[in-house]
Design a protein around this motif. Structure first.
Motif, PDB file in Angstrom:
ATOM      1  N   SER A  56       0.822  -1.209   0.000  1.00 29.62           N
ATOM      2  CA  SER A  56       0.000   0.000   0.000  1.00 29.62           C
ATOM      3  C   SER A  56       0.859   1.261   0.000  1.00 29.62           C
ATOM      4  N   TYR A 106      -3.677  -0.175   6.105  1.00 26.57           N
ATOM      5  CA  TYR A 106      -4.837  -0.485   5.265  1.00 26.57           C
ATOM      6  C   TYR A 106      -6.146   0.000   5.884  1.00 26.57           C
ATOM      7  N   GLN A 120      -5.723   4.174   6.797  1.00 30.25           N
ATOM      8  CA  GLN A 120      -4.663   4.547   5.867  1.00 30.25           C
ATOM      9  C   GLN A 120      -4.316   6.033   5.887  1.00 30.25           C
TER      10      GLN A 120
END
Length: 348
Positions: free
Chosen positions: A86, A322, A325
């Protein structure tokens, strides 16, 4: 009047120079033309020397920034760099150079079957060899570790902080005993009693491979404290990371239970709390409300080190990159840029 004009011109020159420097970093961020890893797109298999022989570990550098280079230490032990993917959505836009890295024993690196290799001390020396091979030093080297990676980051800093520019400890406490107590006394009882009783029964019988045990963990525990999304919405990178785990390394060091570090796991007595006060390098600790780790402990670490800052993720769990975030990345990026610019101040 002459003095004021001269001062003005100097200010213009300073600010213009800063802007041009930032612009140069951004303009050249993805320029591989003068790098020795252009052919592989940033991937290097770095040779590692150990008492059990020589091996290679996998790294991949994304971008280039002469003053901010972040080496990412994944969790597990035995997981992979994939849990950090990410970061691709945030770091490049800020011209932050970062290095994915699979530790020895992990999926993209060599996987020797030798338990003598799975010690904190040996992993610290591996990180040091990776640092040297990548040309990182205290003018640019930031070390970021999450979960087990946080243990490794702390251990590295306690021995080699002279090589660091900054340290980030994400979602990891400084004592296995404190972690066990939090899991046993706080997190476990939050589960439905019937579910928790079933889980404890499986663990009492050491029936860790039972599909029902795994099902209960994922359905009731992982979606609350590992990544707060329904399983069908978990990012593909995380599913891939779990698929690629090396269970031998994981169980040997962490143990088979998800409620603390137990059994014969080599990390069960790990504790660096008394030594944290010796860490003077700028340090960011990250905790989350729903984490498997006590966020209050993470805040305590930020106060125990000499130059600490705490980032709290109110909607996050163990993988806050996640499920919280925006909070996570804004705090990490601010820390990196504050240290880089000399504006870092501890927030406690």
């Amino acid at each position: 009047m002459k003095y004021n004009l001269l001062s003005y011109l100097l200010l213009v020159l300073v600010f213009t120079g800063c802007k041009n420097n930032e612009g140069t970093v951004k303009d050249n961020y993805l320029d591989f033309s003068k790098r020795d890893d252009q052919f592989t797109g940033g991937i290097k298999m770095i040779p590692i020397t150990t008492s059990a022989g020589k091996f290679k570990v996998w790294t991949k550098t994304v971008g280039q920034n002469p003053t901010i280079k972040v080496l990412l230490l994944h969790g597990g032990p035995g997981l992979t760099h994939e849990l950090y993917e990410s970061f691709d959505g945030y770091f490049p836009n800020e011209s932050i150079e970062y290095i994915y890295y699979d530790q020895l024993g992990s999926y993209y690196s060599d996987q020797p079957d030798d338990n003598r290799l799975w010690t904190n001390e040996r992993f610290v020396e591996e990180v040091e060899q990776v640092r040297i091979a990548l040309g990182l030093d205290n003018t640019n080297f930031y070390l970021m570790g999450q979960s087990w990676g946080g243990i490794l980051a702390m251990e590295y800093a306690l021995k080699y902080q002279k090589n660091l520019k900054g340290l980030i400890i994400s979602n990891m406490m400084a004592s296995a005993s404190d972690y066990n107590q939090y899991a046993e006394n706080v997190l476990g009882p939050q589960l439905p009693k019937t579910v928790y009783d079933q889980i404890k029964a499986f663990e009492k019988n050491k029936d860790y491979t039972n599909p029902k045990y795994t099902e209960l963990l994922f359905k009731y525990y992982y979606t609350e404290h590992i990544l707060r999304k329904p399983l069908e919405e978990w990012p593909e990178s995380i599913n891939r990371c779990f698929k690629h785990i090396n269970p031998k390394v994981y169980v040997y060091m962490q143990g088979p239970s998800e409620f603390g570090i137990t059994g014969d796991a080599t990390l069960k007595d790990w504790n660096v709390k008394p030594r944290l006060k010796t860490i003077s390098v700028p340090t960011l600790t990250i905790g989350a409300k729903y984490d498997t780790m006590d966020p209050r402990h993470m805040e305590w670490i930020s106060k125990e080190v000499q130059n600490g800052r705490f980032l709290f993720c109110p909607n996050g769990s163990h993988l806050s990159q996640y499920d919280d975030q925006k909070t996570y990345f804004s705090g990490v990026i601010r820390f990196l840029k504050d240290v880089d610019s000399g504006r870092f101040k501890r927030n406690n």
